[in-house]
Every structure is written in C-alpha cells, then in structure tokens.
Design a protein around this motif. Structure first.
Motif, PDB file in Angstrom:
ATOM      1  N   ARG A  59       0.833  -1.209   0.000  1.00  0.00           N
ATOM      2  CA  ARG A  59       0.000   0.000   0.000  1.00  0.00           C
ATOM      3  C   ARG A  59       0.861   1.251   0.000  1.00  0.00           C
ATOM      4  O   ARG A  59       0.417   2.314  -0.413  1.00  0.00           O
ATOM      5  CB  ARG A  59      -0.920   0.030   1.231  1.00  0.00           C
ATOM      6  CG  ARG A  59      -1.744  -1.232   1.410  1.00  0.00           C
ATOM      7  CD  ARG A  59      -2.668  -1.114   2.602  1.00  0.00           C
ATOM      8  NE  ARG A  59      -3.665  -0.089   2.376  1.00  0.00           N
ATOM      9  CZ  ARG A  59      -4.802  -0.274   1.702  1.00  0.00           C
ATOM     10  NH1 ARG A  59      -5.080  -1.462   1.214  1.00  0.00           N
ATOM     11  NH2 ARG A  59      -5.646   0.703   1.536  1.00  0.00           N
ATOM     12  N   LYS A  60       2.076   1.130   0.490  1.00  0.00           N
ATOM     13  CA  LYS A  60       2.966   2.297   0.553  1.00  0.00           C
ATOM     14  C   LYS A  60       4.353   1.902   0.053  1.00  0.00           C
ATOM     15  O   LYS A  60       4.978   0.986   0.605  1.00  0.00           O
ATOM     16  CB  LYS A  60       3.048   2.804   1.992  1.00  0.00           C
ATOM     17  CG  LYS A  60       2.732   4.291   2.097  1.00  0.00           C
ATOM     18  CD  LYS A  60       3.087   4.864   3.421  1.00  0.00           C
ATOM     19  CE  LYS A  60       2.067   4.558   4.498  1.00  0.00           C
ATOM     20  NZ  LYS A  60       2.497   5.109   5.809  1.00  0.00           N
ATOM     21  N   LEU A  79      -0.523  -0.742  -6.740  1.00  0.00           N
ATOM     22  CA  LEU A  79      -1.132  -0.168  -5.535  1.00  0.00           C
ATOM     23  C   LEU A  79      -2.655  -0.141  -5.634  1.00  0.00           C
ATOM     24  O   LEU A  79      -3.207   0.023  -6.726  1.00  0.00           O
ATOM     25  CB  LEU A  79      -0.660   1.274  -5.344  1.00  0.00           C
ATOM     26  CG  LEU A  79       0.795   1.501  -4.941  1.00  0.00           C
ATOM     27  CD1 LEU A  79       1.133   2.988  -5.076  1.00  0.00           C
ATOM     28  CD2 LEU A  79       1.038   1.022  -3.516  1.00  0.00           C
ATOM     29  N   GLY A  83      -3.549   3.794  -2.340  1.00  0.00           N
ATOM     30  CA  GLY A  83      -2.136   3.534  -2.034  1.00  0.00           C
ATOM     31  C   GLY A  83      -1.272   4.734  -2.370  1.00  0.00           C
ATOM     32  O   GLY A  83      -1.744   5.743  -2.899  1.00  0.00           O
ATOM     33  N   LEU A  85       2.834   5.975  -3.656  1.00  0.00           N
ATOM     34  CA  LEU A  85       4.235   5.771  -4.033  1.00  0.00           C
ATOM     35  C   LEU A  85       4.937   7.109  -3.999  1.00  0.00           C
ATOM     36  O   LEU A  85       4.444   8.095  -4.549  1.00  0.00           O
ATOM     37  CB  LEU A  85       4.363   5.160  -5.430  1.00  0.00           C
ATOM     38  CG  LEU A  85       5.812   4.999  -5.931  1.00  0.00           C
ATOM     39  CD1 LEU A  85       6.034   3.673  -6.629  1.00  0.00           C
ATOM     40  CD2 LEU A  85       6.237   6.128  -6.859  1.00  0.00           C
ATOM     41  N   ARG A 110      -1.876   8.661  -6.894  1.00  0.00           N
ATOM     42  CA  ARG A 110      -1.180   7.813  -5.909  1.00  0.00           C
ATOM     43  C   ARG A 110       0.335   7.833  -6.003  1.00  0.00           C
ATOM     44  O   ARG A 110       0.998   7.296  -5.126  1.00  0.00           O
ATOM     45  CB  ARG A 110      -1.715   6.376  -5.965  1.00  0.00           C
ATOM     46  CG  ARG A 110      -1.436   5.619  -7.238  1.00  0.00           C
ATOM     47  CD  ARG A 110      -2.418   4.489  -7.443  1.00  0.00           C
ATOM     48  NE  ARG A 110      -3.642   4.975  -8.031  1.00  0.00           N
ATOM     49  CZ  ARG A 110      -4.581   4.207  -8.566  1.00  0.00           C
ATOM     50  NH1 ARG A 110      -4.458   2.901  -8.524  1.00  0.00           N
ATOM     51  NH2 ARG A 110      -5.651   4.721  -9.114  1.00  0.00           N
TER      52      ARG A 110
END
Ligand code: SAH
Ligand code: MG
Length: 216
Positions: A59-60, A79, A83, A85, A110
């Motif tokens: 998720r990260k 993701l 999520g 990035l 994201r």
C-alpha cells in the motif's frame, strides 16, 4: 505440434507474461529523445517489481531514483486506489519527465516524485513510514545508506529491492577504492548476512536483490 509458435524463448516469455502497455512502451524512447539516459529497469524487471508489490499487497512504496518514471509506473500500478508511491529524484529534469509520465498513466493520485538528493529528502520521508516496499535504484555509492534507511522504515514482512545488484557485471571482482560499485558490494554483503532479512538475487536485467524483513 503446439498451437503457438514464437521465434525464441525470450519472445515467448515476454509476449506471454510481461504486461507492458503502450504507455510503458513509450516512456523510455521518449525520455531518451529528451536527452535522458537509457537506464531504466527492463520490462522483465518491471513485471517482477509489479509481481512483488502485488504479492505482499503493498500500500505504501518508496523508490530511490525515478529517472523517467518507468519503474514507478509499474510499482504504482500494483497499488490500491488509496495507495501511495513516493519516488525521490535528484535531477529536476528527470523529476519533471517522470511526473508527466505518471500523469499520462493516470497515476498522479497515488504516485508522487520529490525532487532533490535522496539523502536530504530522507528526513521528511521518514514521517510517511512504515513502507511495505522500498525500491533502491539511485546512485550506487549510496546503496548502504539507503539500506540503513530501509531497515528503519520498512514494516515487518516488507520488501527491499535493489536494482543493478550485479554491479554492471563487476560486483564479484576486487574493485578500486572509490569505485562507486563498491557500494553495491557492501549492500549485497549486508543483505545476504543480516539476520533480520531473508535475501536472494533474481538474475533479471542487471539483477534485482530482493530481501524480506523477517525480524525487527
Ligand atoms: N528507477 C528508474 C531508473 C533510475 S536511474 C527506472 O527503472 O525507471 C537512476 C536515477 O537516480 C537517475 O534519474 C538519477 O538522476 C537519480 N539519482 C542519482 N543520484 C541520486 C540521489 N542522490 N538522490 C536521488 N536520485 C538520484
Ligand atoms: Mg537501475
């Protein structure tokens, strides 16, 4: 007789498994036309990053070294909608190109590129920890410093992946002091022997070193 026929094994593998769409296909040729170096991960490595991130339900994600956003797009596609990035990129021109490609891939909600030296950006990034996956692909001499950060900011069960673990084919040799690839030698030695990690290299492209954190 098989129903299918491919000219060679690599084409077979690539055509069957590597989900590289038109956007991903265009990222590096366009970047090179803008003067960026052709040093992204390969499509095989991209598919592998995508697979690894999916396998752990990342998720990260944190990336060191965005270039034109090729690997970032693969990772961000793994993701969920909510999520995140974060990719750290020293060169402001690379950061601009990467942002534009991420927007084109409709991932700007994201995925974010922060411009500056990763070593200097690490302080503020630590506020966003813990990460599920940390991908190291920036300057090779700093790999050990990025590993220190990753050990402190990765969740248990999370992955650290480092590109170019083969040191451009020279990681097994005795290198001169000051050779930047010595950073990769140190990195490999450490991830191979740290009791908190289980590691191996996947000999894909210039080798991906993959480590899972099994102990705090
Ligand atoms: N991960 C990218 C390729 C990255 S190439 C891909 O596969 O698509 C390495 C990148 O790291 C270059 O864009 C370079 O500008 C950047 N870089 C080099 N030193 C850096 C540093 N100290 N901090 C952040 N990025 C750095
Ligand atoms: Mg690389």
């Amino acid at each position: 007789m098989s129903e299918e026929s491919y000219p060679d094994l690599n084409t077979y593998r690539h055509d069957l498994f590597v989900q590289e769409d038109q956007i991903l296909k265009s990222v590096m040729p366009e970047a090179v036309a803008l003067g960026l170096p052709p040093i992204s991960v390969s499509p095989d490595a991209g598919q592998t990053l995508y697979l690894l991130a999916r396998m752990i339900g990342a998720r990260k994600i944190l990336e060191f070294g965005a270039l034109a956003g090729y690997s970032a797009i693969w990772l961000a596609r793994a993701l969920p909608r909510d999520g995140r990035l974060i990719s750290l990129e020293l060169d402001p021109k690379h950061a601009r190109v990467a942002r534009s490609n991420i927007a084109r891939a409709r991932l700007a909600d994201r995925a974010e590129v922060r411009a500056g030296s990763a070593l200097e950006l690490m302080g503020e990034v630590s506020k966003e920890a813990p990460f599920d996956l940390i991908f190291i692909d920036a300057d090779k001499e700093s790999y050990p410093r990025y590993l220190d950060f990753a050990m402190d900011h990765l969740r248990l069960g999370g992955l650290i992946v480092a590109d170019n673990a083969d040191g451009h084919g020279h990681v097994h040799e005795s290198l001169e002091p000051g050779d930047r690839r010595r950073g990769i030698q140190t990195y490999n030695r450490r991830v191979a022997s740290d009791r908190r990690l289980v590691s191996h290299v996947l000999p894909i492209g210039g080798w991906l070193a993959v480590s899972v954190k099994v102990e705090e």
